[in-house]
Motif scaffolding. Structure first.
Motif, PDB file in Angstrom:
ATOM      1  N   ARG A 164     -20.593  94.916 -42.643  1.00  0.00           N
ATOM      2  CA  ARG A 164     -19.780  94.594 -43.599  1.00  0.00           C
ATOM      3  C   ARG A 164     -19.035  93.077 -42.649  1.00  0.00           C
ATOM      4  NH1 ARG A 164     -19.711  98.952 -45.555  1.00  0.00           N
ATOM      5  NH2 ARG A 164     -17.668 100.196 -43.836  1.00  0.00           N
ATOM      6  N   ILE A 165     -18.435  93.671 -41.101  1.00  0.00           N
ATOM      7  CA  ILE A 165     -17.742  92.310 -40.541  1.00  0.00           C
ATOM      8  C   ILE A 165     -18.929  91.710 -40.102  1.00  0.00           C
ATOM      9  CG2 ILE A 165     -16.629  92.350 -38.327  1.00  0.00           C
ATOM     10  CD1 ILE A 165     -15.926  94.455 -38.476  1.00  0.00           C
ATOM     11  N   GLU A 166     -19.943  91.496 -39.125  1.00  0.00           N
ATOM     12  CA  GLU A 166     -21.222  90.218 -39.314  1.00  0.00           C
ATOM     13  C   GLU A 166     -22.689  90.334 -39.739  1.00  0.00           C
ATOM     14  OE1 GLU A 166     -20.841  87.646 -37.727  1.00  0.00           O
ATOM     15  OE2 GLU A 166     -19.088  87.756 -36.794  1.00  0.00           O
ATOM     16  N   TRP A 195     -15.472  98.513 -32.251  1.00  0.00           N
ATOM     17  CA  TRP A 195     -14.643  97.074 -33.039  1.00  0.00           C
ATOM     18  C   TRP A 195     -13.226  97.138 -31.816  1.00  0.00           C
ATOM     19  CZ3 TRP A 195     -14.278  92.416 -35.030  1.00  0.00           C
ATOM     20  CH2 TRP A 195     -13.022  91.952 -35.857  1.00  0.00           C
ATOM     21  N   HIS A 216     -16.901  86.164 -34.719  1.00  0.00           N
ATOM     22  CA  HIS A 216     -16.657  87.224 -34.256  1.00  0.00           C
ATOM     23  C   HIS A 216     -17.471  87.226 -32.573  1.00  0.00           C
ATOM     24  CE1 HIS A 216     -15.573  88.871 -37.773  1.00  0.00           C
ATOM     25  NE2 HIS A 216     -14.517  88.861 -37.307  1.00  0.00           N
TER      26      HIS A 216
END
Ligand SMILES: Cc1cc2nc3c(=O)[nH]c(=O)nc-3n(C[C@H](O)[C@H](O)[C@H](O)COP(=O)(O)OP(=O)(O)OC[C@H]3O[C@@H](n4cnc5c(N)ncnc54)[C@H](O)[C@@H]3O)c2cc1C
Length: 372
Positions: free
Chosen positions: A126-128, A138, A246
C-alpha cells in the motif's frame, strides 16, 4: 595566539564544530586542504537523515544520531536547507529476513528512533506498490537533506561569529607549545606558515589517524587506525520505470554497510548503492562492470531492474575503525591528555551516521574544549 581553536578539516563535522565553538564565544579557524568545503566524504554519501535504527543502544552512534536528527530537522527549518521527511522501508525479501524485522524494530525503539512499525507485505504494497517484499520495518522519521546546504549553514554561522574557513591549506605538523599548539600549514602554492592556538580539533575524516600521528600519538596503540571502506553508487535511468517515493533498504548484510539501497534525492533522481569494499588507496572511480551485481542485489525488492538501467554515478569512502569481519566500533570523540597530547580533541571513525549526527558531535567536542 592566532585563534583559540584550530579545527583540522572542513567536512560537515569540522564545520559543525566550528559553528558550535564560535556560538560559545571561541575564536575559531577551520583549516581545509581542498579549495572548497566538504570535498571528501561529506559530499560523497547518501544524504540520508538517519532515524537511529541500527546502532547498539547507548553507543555514541545511536545517541548522537537521535540527538543530531532532531537538531538537523530544526536547523533545516531555521536556515531553509533543502530536506524532506521521506520515510524509509527496511524490506525483508526472504522468510529468514522476516524474523529479523522484529529485532530491528525493537532496537530502533530502544534507541529513540521515533515511531517505528513492522508492516506485513500487503501494508508495504500500500505504501510502495512497486516493491516486492515479505514485510518491512517502516521508519517515518528518516529523511533526506541537501548536504552542501547543511555545510554552508554551518559555515555561515561560523563566519557570522567572526570565525573563518581557510581553504587550500594543508595541516602538515602539530607541535606542542607552552600555550597550546603550533599548527604548521602548507598552502597549495607551497607557502608555509604557522598558526598558534590553544586547542586543536582533529576532524580530518579519512586522514584523522595521520593527523593524530602528527601530534606524536600512536594511532595503532590508541585504536585510531582508519580502515577505508569504499561504497559505489549507480544512478537508475528513468527508463527503468522505477517509481518509489520512500527510501528502500534491504535487511542489512554483514559486510559493514547497510546494504545496497534505493535513495531518492531532492530533485527526485533515484540511485542505488552503496556497496562496501575495503580499499588500500583513495580512488573514487566507479567500475561500470559492477552494474550487474548492483542490479541483482536490487532485484530482490525491485523485480524489474536490469544492469542496463544503471550508470556509474559516484563513490564515497567510509573512515571505518573496524576491519573486515570485526565487531562494531563506535565513533571516537576524545581528548588526549592521557596519551601525552593535551588540548587536542579527536573525532575518529566518523562514518555513517556522521552527517546526521554532526551537530550532536559538535556539542560533545565543544564540551570537551571547555574542560580541556
Ligand atoms: C558511502 C557513504 C554513505 C554515507 N551515507 C550517509 C548518510 O546517508 N547519512 C549520514 O548521516 N551519514 C552518511 N555517511 C557518513 C558521512 O558522510 C560522514 O560521517 C561525514 O561526511 C563525515 O564528515 P567529516 O567532516 O568527519 O569528514 P570529511 O567530510 O571527510 O571531512 C574531513 C576533511 O578534512 C580535510 N583534511 C584531512 N586532512 C587534512 C589536513 N592535513 N589538512 C587540512 N585538511 C585536512 C579533508 O580534506 C576533508 O575535507 C556516509 C558515508 C559514506 C562514505
Amino acid at each position: 595566539m592566532d585563534a583559540e581553536v584550530v579545527v583540522v578539516g572542513a567536512g560537515v563535522v569540522g564545520l559543525a564544530c566550528g559553528a558550535e565553538l564560535a556560538s560559545r564565544g571561541r575564536s575559531v579557524l577551520v583549516i581545509e586542504r581542498h579549495g572548497a568545503v566538504g570535498f571528501e566524504t561529506s559530499s560523497r554519501n547518501s544524504e540520508v537523515i538517519h532515524a537511529g535504527i541500527y546502532y547498539p543502544k547507548d553507543s555514541l552512534k545511536a545517541v548522537c544520531c537521535v540527538e543530531g536528527r532532531a537538531l538537523l530537522y530544526r536547523r533545516c527549518a531555521e536556515y531553509r536547507i533543502g530536506h524532506r521527511r521521506t520515510g524509509k522501508l527496511i524490506v525483508a525479501t526472504h522468510e529468514d529476513e522476516v524474523e529479523k524485522l522484529a529485532g530491528i524494530a525493537a532496537r530502533a525503539l530502544a534507541n529513540g528512533a521515533g515511531s517505528i512499525e513492522c508492516l506485513d507485505a500487503p501494508a508495504v504494497a500500500r505504501i510502495e506498490p512497486g516493491i516486492r517484499s515479505r514485510g518491512a520495518v517502516w521508519s517515518p522519521e528518516t529523511g533526506i537533506v541537501d548536504a552542501h546546504g547543511l555545510m554552508h549553514s554551518y559555515q555561515a554561522e561560523l563566519e557570522e561569529r567572526q570565525g573563518s574557513v581557510v581553504l587550500n591549506t594543508r595541516v602538515v605538523s602539530l607541535t606542542r607549545q607552552s600555550f597550546g599548539w603550533r599548527v604548521g600549514t602548507e598552502a597549495s602554492d607551497g607557502e608555509r606558515f604557522a598558526i598558534d592556538c590553544g586547542l586543536v580539533v582533529n576532524s580530518a575524516g579519512l586522514s584523522a589517524d595521520a593527523v593524530a600521528e602528527m601530534a606524536g600519538l600512536d594511532p595503532d596503540a590508541l585504536g585510531y587506525r582508519i580502515r577505508p571502506c569504499k561504497g559505489d553508487y549507480f544512478s537508475i535511468a528513468p527508463a527503468a520505470g522505477v517509481a518509489v517515493n520512500h527510501l528502500i533498504y534491504p535487511v542489512p548484510p554483514m559486510d559493514g554497510g547497510l546494504g545496497i539501497h534505493v535513495t531518492v534525492d531532492l530533485g527526485g533522481r533515484l540511485r542505488l548503492g552503496p556497496d562496501a569494499t575495503y580499499v588500500d588507496t583513495i580512488d573514487y572511480a566507479v567500475a561500470g562492470e559492477k552494474a550487474e551485481h548492483f542490479a541483482a542485489a536490487a532485484r530482490r525488492y525491485l523485480p524489474d531492474i536490469r544492469a542496463e538501467h544503471l550508470a556509474p554515478e559516484m563513490s564515497g569512502i567510509r573512515p571505518k575503525l573496524q576491519g573486515p569481519g570485526e565487531p562494531f566500533r563506535d565513533f571516537v570523540v576524545a581528548e588526549t591528555s592521557a596519551a601525552g597530547a593535551p588540548g587536542m580533541i579527536h573525532l575518529i571513525g566518523i562514518e555513517s551516521p556522521g552527517l546526521t549526527a554532526s551537530a550532536a558531535l559538535a556539542r560533545r567536542v565543544a564540551d570537551l574544549c571547555s574542560s580541556a
